[in-house]
Scaffold this motif. Structure first.
Motif, PDB file in Angstrom:
ATOM      1  N   LEU A 178       0.832  -1.204   0.000  1.00 55.95           N
ATOM      2  CA  LEU A 178       0.000   0.000   0.000  1.00 55.95           C
ATOM      3  C   LEU A 178       0.869   1.257   0.000  1.00 55.95           C
ATOM      4  O   LEU A 178       0.549   2.233  -0.684  1.00 55.95           O
ATOM      5  CB  LEU A 178      -0.941  -0.013   1.202  1.00 55.95           C
ATOM      6  CG  LEU A 178      -1.858   1.193   1.364  1.00 55.95           C
ATOM      7  CD1 LEU A 178      -2.668   1.456   0.103  1.00 55.95           C
ATOM      8  CD2 LEU A 178      -2.788   0.988   2.558  1.00 55.95           C
ATOM      9  N   ALA A 179       1.964   1.236   0.740  1.00 61.34           N
ATOM     10  CA  ALA A 179       2.873   2.383   0.725  1.00 61.34           C
ATOM     11  C   ALA A 179       3.407   2.625  -0.689  1.00 61.34           C
ATOM     12  O   ALA A 179       3.539   3.774  -1.132  1.00 61.34           O
ATOM     13  CB  ALA A 179       4.023   2.156   1.703  1.00 61.34           C
ATOM     14  N   ASN A 180       3.690   1.552  -1.420  1.00 57.99           N
ATOM     15  CA  ASN A 180       4.171   1.699  -2.797  1.00 57.99           C
ATOM     16  C   ASN A 180       3.078   2.222  -3.716  1.00 57.99           C
ATOM     17  O   ASN A 180       3.347   2.999  -4.636  1.00 57.99           O
ATOM     18  CB  ASN A 180       4.706   0.365  -3.303  1.00 57.99           C
ATOM     19  CG  ASN A 180       6.012  -0.028  -2.631  1.00 57.99           C
ATOM     20  OD1 ASN A 180       6.727   0.822  -2.097  1.00 57.99           O
ATOM     21  ND2 ASN A 180       6.331  -1.309  -2.647  1.00 57.99           N
ATOM     22  N   ILE A 181       1.830   1.809  -3.479  1.00 58.32           N
ATOM     23  CA  ILE A 181       0.706   2.349  -4.249  1.00 58.32           C
ATOM     24  C   ILE A 181       0.587   3.845  -4.019  1.00 58.32           C
ATOM     25  O   ILE A 181       0.392   4.630  -4.965  1.00 58.32           O
ATOM     26  CB  ILE A 181      -0.600   1.621  -3.877  1.00 58.32           C
ATOM     27  CG1 ILE A 181      -0.567   0.182  -4.410  1.00 58.32           C
ATOM     28  CG2 ILE A 181      -1.825   2.366  -4.411  1.00 58.32           C
ATOM     29  CD1 ILE A 181      -1.696  -0.685  -3.901  1.00 58.32           C
ATOM     30  N   VAL A 182       0.706   4.268  -2.757  1.00 52.73           N
ATOM     31  CA  VAL A 182       0.611   5.694  -2.428  1.00 52.73           C
ATOM     32  C   VAL A 182       1.737   6.480  -3.105  1.00 52.73           C
ATOM     33  O   VAL A 182       1.518   7.584  -3.624  1.00 52.73           O
ATOM     34  CB  VAL A 182       0.650   5.871  -0.893  1.00 52.73           C
ATOM     35  CG1 VAL A 182       0.832   7.331  -0.523  1.00 52.73           C
ATOM     36  CG2 VAL A 182      -0.635   5.331  -0.271  1.00 52.73           C
ATOM     37  N   THR A 183       2.934   5.902  -3.140  1.00 52.55           N
ATOM     38  CA  THR A 183       4.060   6.566  -3.811  1.00 52.55           C
ATOM     39  C   THR A 183       3.786   6.734  -5.301  1.00 52.55           C
ATOM     40  O   THR A 183       3.993   7.816  -5.873  1.00 52.55           O
ATOM     41  CB  THR A 183       5.347   5.754  -3.603  1.00 52.55           C
ATOM     42  OG1 THR A 183       5.658   5.730  -2.209  1.00 52.55           O
ATOM     43  CG2 THR A 183       6.510   6.367  -4.362  1.00 52.55           C
ATOM     44  N   GLU A 184       3.313   5.673  -5.950  1.00 52.45           N
ATOM     45  CA  GLU A 184       3.019   5.756  -7.376  1.00 52.45           C
ATOM     46  C   GLU A 184       1.848   6.698  -7.657  1.00 52.45           C
ATOM     47  O   GLU A 184       1.838   7.419  -8.666  1.00 52.45           O
ATOM     48  CB  GLU A 184       2.722   4.358  -7.937  1.00 52.45           C
ATOM     49  CG  GLU A 184       2.439   4.320  -9.434  1.00 52.45           C
ATOM     50  CD  GLU A 184       3.607   4.748 -10.306  1.00 52.45           C
ATOM     51  OE1 GLU A 184       3.366   5.056 -11.493  1.00 52.45           O
ATOM     52  OE2 GLU A 184       4.756   4.770  -9.812  1.00 52.45           O
ATOM     53  N   LEU A 185       0.884   6.731  -6.759  1.00 51.12           N
ATOM     54  CA  LEU A 185      -0.249   7.648  -6.889  1.00 51.12           C
ATOM     55  C   LEU A 185       0.235   9.095  -6.912  1.00 51.12           C
ATOM     56  O   LEU A 185      -0.183   9.900  -7.748  1.00 51.12           O
ATOM     57  CB  LEU A 185      -1.214   7.416  -5.731  1.00 51.12           C
ATOM     58  CG  LEU A 185      -2.470   8.260  -5.664  1.00 51.12           C
ATOM     59  CD1 LEU A 185      -3.411   7.936  -6.813  1.00 51.12           C
ATOM     60  CD2 LEU A 185      -3.198   8.029  -4.329  1.00 51.12           C
ATOM     61  N   ARG A 186       1.143   9.417  -6.008  1.00 50.76           N
ATOM     62  CA  ARG A 186       1.706  10.771  -5.963  1.00 50.76           C
ATOM     63  C   ARG A 186       2.492  11.073  -7.225  1.00 50.76           C
ATOM     64  O   ARG A 186       2.334  12.132  -7.846  1.00 50.76           O
ATOM     65  CB  ARG A 186       2.606  10.897  -4.737  1.00 50.76           C
ATOM     66  CG  ARG A 186       3.304  12.257  -4.590  1.00 50.76           C
ATOM     67  CD  ARG A 186       4.495  12.134  -3.662  1.00 50.76           C
ATOM     68  NE  ARG A 186       5.501  11.223  -4.217  1.00 50.76           N
ATOM     69  CZ  ARG A 186       6.384  10.564  -3.478  1.00 50.76           C
ATOM     70  NH1 ARG A 186       6.394  10.687  -2.164  1.00 50.76           N
ATOM     71  NH2 ARG A 186       7.276   9.770  -4.073  1.00 50.76           N
ATOM     72  N   ASP A 187       3.348  10.122  -7.636  1.00 50.39           N
ATOM     73  CA  ASP A 187       4.204  10.368  -8.792  1.00 50.39           C
ATOM     74  C   ASP A 187       3.410  10.413 -10.095  1.00 50.39           C
ATOM     75  O   ASP A 187       3.792  11.135 -11.031  1.00 50.39           O
ATOM     76  CB  ASP A 187       5.278   9.285  -8.881  1.00 50.39           C
ATOM     77  CG  ASP A 187       6.270   9.336  -7.727  1.00 50.39           C
ATOM     78  OD1 ASP A 187       6.274  10.351  -6.990  1.00 50.39           O
ATOM     79  OD2 ASP A 187       7.018   8.353  -7.551  1.00 50.39           O
ATOM     80  N   ASP A 188       2.330   9.652 -10.161  1.00 49.68           N
ATOM     81  CA  ASP A 188       1.543   9.570 -11.395  1.00 49.68           C
ATOM     82  C   ASP A 188       0.605  10.761 -11.544  1.00 49.68           C
ATOM     83  O   ASP A 188       0.627  11.451 -12.577  1.00 49.68           O
ATOM     84  CB  ASP A 188       0.754   8.259 -11.398  1.00 49.68           C
ATOM     85  CG  ASP A 188      -0.054   8.038 -12.664  1.00 49.68           C
ATOM     86  OD1 ASP A 188       0.075   8.821 -13.623  1.00 49.68           O
ATOM     87  OD2 ASP A 188      -0.831   7.061 -12.701  1.00 49.68           O
ATOM     88  N   VAL A 189      -0.228  11.010 -10.552  1.00 49.87           N
ATOM     89  CA  VAL A 189      -1.266  12.046 -10.703  1.00 49.87           C
ATOM     90  C   VAL A 189      -1.166  13.158  -9.670  1.00 49.87           C
ATOM     91  O   VAL A 189      -2.059  13.999  -9.567  1.00 49.87           O
ATOM     92  CB  VAL A 189      -2.684  11.414 -10.687  1.00 49.87           C
ATOM     93  CG1 VAL A 189      -2.906  10.579 -11.929  1.00 49.87           C
ATOM     94  CG2 VAL A 189      -2.918  10.579  -9.440  1.00 49.87           C
ATOM     95  N   GLY A 190      -0.100  13.179  -8.871  1.00 48.34           N
ATOM     96  CA  GLY A 190       0.139  14.298  -7.974  1.00 48.34           C
ATOM     97  C   GLY A 190      -0.743  14.356  -6.755  1.00 48.34           C
ATOM     98  O   GLY A 190      -0.878  15.422  -6.142  1.00 48.34           O
ATOM     99  N   VAL A 191      -1.335  13.224  -6.367  1.00 48.65           N
ATOM    100  CA  VAL A 191      -2.185  13.214  -5.177  1.00 48.65           C
ATOM    101  C   VAL A 191      -1.322  13.368  -3.932  1.00 48.65           C
ATOM    102  O   VAL A 191      -0.329  12.651  -3.765  1.00 48.65           O
ATOM    103  CB  VAL A 191      -2.996  11.903  -5.109  1.00 48.65           C
ATOM    104  CG1 VAL A 191      -3.681  11.744  -3.763  1.00 48.65           C
ATOM    105  CG2 VAL A 191      -4.032  11.872  -6.226  1.00 48.65           C
ATOM    106  N   PRO A 192      -1.659  14.301  -3.027  1.00 47.88           N
ATOM    107  CA  PRO A 192      -0.876  14.456  -1.797  1.00 47.88           C
ATOM    108  C   PRO A 192      -0.954  13.209  -0.934  1.00 47.88           C
ATOM    109  O   PRO A 192      -1.876  12.398  -1.056  1.00 47.88           O
ATOM    110  CB  PRO A 192      -1.550  15.645  -1.092  1.00 47.88           C
ATOM    111  CG  PRO A 192      -2.412  16.299  -2.107  1.00 47.88           C
ATOM    112  CD  PRO A 192      -2.772  15.255  -3.114  1.00 47.88           C
TER     113      PRO A 192
END
Length: 241
Positions: free
Chosen positions: A103-117
């Motif tokens: 889940l931490a890796n999903i959150v990292t990719e979410l930030r890098d992909d679409v800029g979600v804080p």
């Protein structure tokens, strides 16, 4: 002649299907007996906390209407750590610290992909309201024993759920992370698929990071005439990750 209603196992024990959305209850009717069998075999006599998630959350992924689903994210089975799983793949209860590595890796990719804080916690249920179905292939696990309920029969239930989505038609995009999820591709027929390595720490750097699944899903939804997903999650100044 109308089918006879299912009998309740006891006066104070509701059937698992009683709390799902009506269109999911109809779609899952062919596997209702399997659900009842698994309830009896895995949940009925289990000591509190020995099977995860809590019984009320086993079919949580089916509470939102089938008709509203536009993204299917396939997971494997629930987190085996007590207090973590909540009935949605990859998501955890809001109090969980630290986050599971996947889940931490999903959150990292979410930030890098679409800029979600960075979100305030690991509860992904806000995505459900956006039409994102976070569905594990296997819906229960014995506490502390990852993968312990695989091949017990839940795959028949989730295969039927996927079949129902395919029968319904689009707009729909499937997200398949890892080799286990990739085996579902033939069953998805012509449903557009976003596929990559799994976000687990063992494979995230071998094709998950940089795969841009969230923006790719939105591109495929827009191509089908659907609204893109708002991937944002509740955040706060004191987010811990």
């Amino acid at each position: 002649m109308a089918d006879a209603p299912r009998s309740h196992p006891s006066a104070d024990r509701r059937h698992l299907l009683d709390d799902v959305a009506p269109d999911w209850a109809e779609a899952l009717a062919p596997v209702a007996e399997t659900i009842d069998r698994l309830d009896a075999e895995l949940l009925a006599d289990a000591a509190p906390g020995s099977v995860l998630p809590a019984r009320d959350d086993v079919l949580r992924v089916f509470r939102d209407p089938l008709a509203a689903v536009k993204v299917l994210v396939v997971g494997q089975d629930p987190y085996p750590t007590p207090g973590h799983p909540m009935g949605l793949s990859f998501s955890v209860q809001p109090h969980v610290r630290p986050l599971p590595r996947s889940l931490a890796n999903i959150v990292t990719e979410l930030r890098d992909d679409v800029g979600v804080p960075a979100p305030a916690n690991g509860d992904l249920s806000a995505w459900s309201a956006q039409g994102v179905m976070l569905c594990n292939r296997v819906l229960t696990v014995a506490a502390g024993e990852a993968g312990s309920h695989r091949r017990a029969g839940w795959e028949q239930v989730t295969d039927r759920a996927i079949e129902a989505l395919v029968e319904r038609g689009g707009p729909l995009v499937a997200v398949l992370w890892g080799r286990d999820a990739a085996t579902l591709r033939p069953a998805l027929r012509d449903v557009p698929v976003v596929e990559s390595a799994h976000p687990s720490p063992l494979s995230a750097r071998r094709g998950f990071f940089g795969s841009k699944p969230f923006s790719r899903v939105n591109e495929l939804l827009v191509a089908q005439g659907a609204q893109p997903v708002d991937w944002s999650l509740p955040s706060s100044e004191d987010a811990l990750f």
